[in-house]
Design a protein around this motif. Structure first.
Motif, short mmCIF file in Angstrom:
data_model
loop_
_atom_site.label_atom_id
_atom_site.label_comp_id
_atom_site.label_asym_id
_atom_site.label_seq_id
_atom_site.Cartn_x
_atom_site.Cartn_y
_atom_site.Cartn_z
N PRO A 153 0.82 -1.21 0.00
CA PRO A 153 0.00 0.00 0.00
C PRO A 153 0.86 1.27 0.00
N THR A 154 0.26 2.36 -0.43
CA THR A 154 0.93 3.65 -0.36
C THR A 154 0.70 4.27 1.02
N LEU A 155 1.15 5.50 1.20
CA LEU A 155 0.97 6.19 2.47
C LEU A 155 -0.36 6.92 2.52
N LYS A 156 -0.85 7.14 3.71
CA LYS A 156 -2.07 7.92 3.87
C LYS A 156 -1.91 9.31 3.27
N SER A 157 -0.70 9.83 3.37
CA SER A 157 -0.44 11.17 2.84
C SER A 157 -0.53 11.21 1.32
N LYS A 158 -0.51 10.04 0.66
CA LYS A 158 -0.64 9.96 -0.80
C LYS A 158 -2.09 9.76 -1.22
N GLY A 159 -3.00 9.84 -0.26
CA GLY A 159 -4.41 9.77 -0.60
C GLY A 159 -5.06 8.42 -0.40
N GLN A 160 -4.37 7.47 0.21
CA GLN A 160 -4.96 6.16 0.47
C GLN A 160 -5.37 6.10 1.94
N PRO A 161 -6.67 6.16 2.25
CA PRO A 161 -7.14 6.23 3.63
C PRO A 161 -6.63 5.10 4.51
N ASN A 162 -6.51 3.90 3.94
CA ASN A 162 -6.06 2.74 4.71
C ASN A 162 -4.57 2.47 4.54
N GLY A 163 -3.85 3.45 4.03
CA GLY A 163 -2.42 3.28 3.79
C GLY A 163 -1.61 3.40 5.06
N TYR A 164 -0.29 3.35 4.90
CA TYR A 164 0.61 3.43 6.05
C TYR A 164 0.73 4.87 6.54
N ALA A 165 0.87 5.01 7.84
CA ALA A 165 1.08 6.34 8.41
C ALA A 165 2.47 6.85 8.11
N ASN A 166 3.44 5.93 7.99
CA ASN A 166 4.81 6.32 7.69
C ASN A 166 5.52 5.18 6.97
N ASP A 167 6.68 5.49 6.40
CA ASP A 167 7.39 4.50 5.59
C ASP A 167 8.02 3.40 6.43
N SER A 168 8.37 3.70 7.67
CA SER A 168 9.01 2.68 8.50
C SER A 168 8.07 1.51 8.76
N ALA A 169 6.77 1.80 8.90
CA ALA A 169 5.80 0.72 9.09
C ALA A 169 5.70 -0.15 7.84
#
Length: 259
Positions: A153-169
């Motif tokens: 998944p992409t990051l939440k910041s990229k517009g994916q609501p269920n994405g990762y909060a940060n890249d480390s996760a």
């Protein structure tokens, strides 16, 4: 965040090889071409090529088969595209191709070259993303390898609501999947949606087919978010292919040798 792993059925172990102690054994080498690609129907809404029109399902299947691969690790590949690839493969090669799929990931292989030797292990992540690992035996050499297809998944910041909060996760889950996919002989391809994937996977003992600066996405700047990796196998050559309207990702074809 805990990754959910579902295992179906038992898995077949790797083939053991007994070496002759006195006689000289000539080992025949078999070259295998692998294709990794993302077949997302590109609307290019956020890319420089915003005026492009997505290729038809048939055209995408034709683009896949032009790679000449007997083994494919694909992402964002809906059932309609899989069916088109299988039909195109039969038309082009005369061979039956088989598929193992989970969510939007798929592994497709030429059944005249590869034989399935175990059930799939799947990794469930958010937004239809995750991973699929299956064991296949190369018929001519008798070698069994693990083959993985991954879509993170992409990051939440990229517009994916269920994405990762940060890249480390996300990197933590990448390491988990790579660890599960590893075996004496293994190949893994995927759309990892982060350039940090390469260092994470190489750090676990995998060999990368691409350099860290290889651009694999149709967007501004260098987007090194896709990759192919191997364990116990060496890459003899790798090409990055632009499939045009078939995808907004570049595809990767790699050659390995089985002995």
């Amino acid at each position: 965040k805990t990754i959910q792993v579902k295992v179906t059925g038992s898995k077949t172990g790797f083939t053991s090889v007994t070496k002759a102690s006195k006689a000289t054994v000539k080992v025949k080498a078999f070259e295998v071409v692998i294709l990794d690609g993302n077949l997302e129907s590109p609307n290019y809404s956020s890319t420089p090529s915003s005026q492009k029109t997505a290729a038809s399902i048939t055209a995408r299947a034709e683009a896949v088969m032009k790679a000449g691969a007997s083994l494919m690790t694909l992402q964002e590949t809906p059932g309609s595209v899989v069916s088109a690839i299988l039909a195109e493969a039969k038309s082009v090669t005369g061979h039956e191709y088989e598929v193992a799929s989970h969510s939007d990931q798929a592994v497709i292989w030429d059944s005249s070259i590869w034989q399935r030797s175990g059930d799939a292990v799947v990794f469930n992540l958010s937004s239809a993303k995750g991973g699929l690992v299956i064991e296949l035996t190369h018929i001519a050499s008798g070698k069994t390898i693990r083959v993985g297809s991954v879509h993170m998944p992409t990051l939440k910041s990229k517009g994916q609501p269920n994405g990762y909060a940060n890249d480390s996760a996300r990197v933590k889950d990448i390491k988990n999947i790579a660890g599960q996919a590893a075996g004496s002989l293994a190949v893994m391809g995927g759309d990892f949606n982060t350039p940090a994937h390469r260092a994470a996977i190489v750090g676990l003992g995998w060999t990368a087919a691409l350099s860290a600066s290889t651009d694999t996405f149709d967007d501004k700047g260098t987007q090194a978010i896709d990759g192919v990796f191997a364990k116990g196998l060496a890459f003899n050559g790798t090409k990055v292919v632009d499939p045009g309207k078939a995808s907004d990702h570049k595809w990767i074809t790699s050659t390995i040798t089985l002995k």
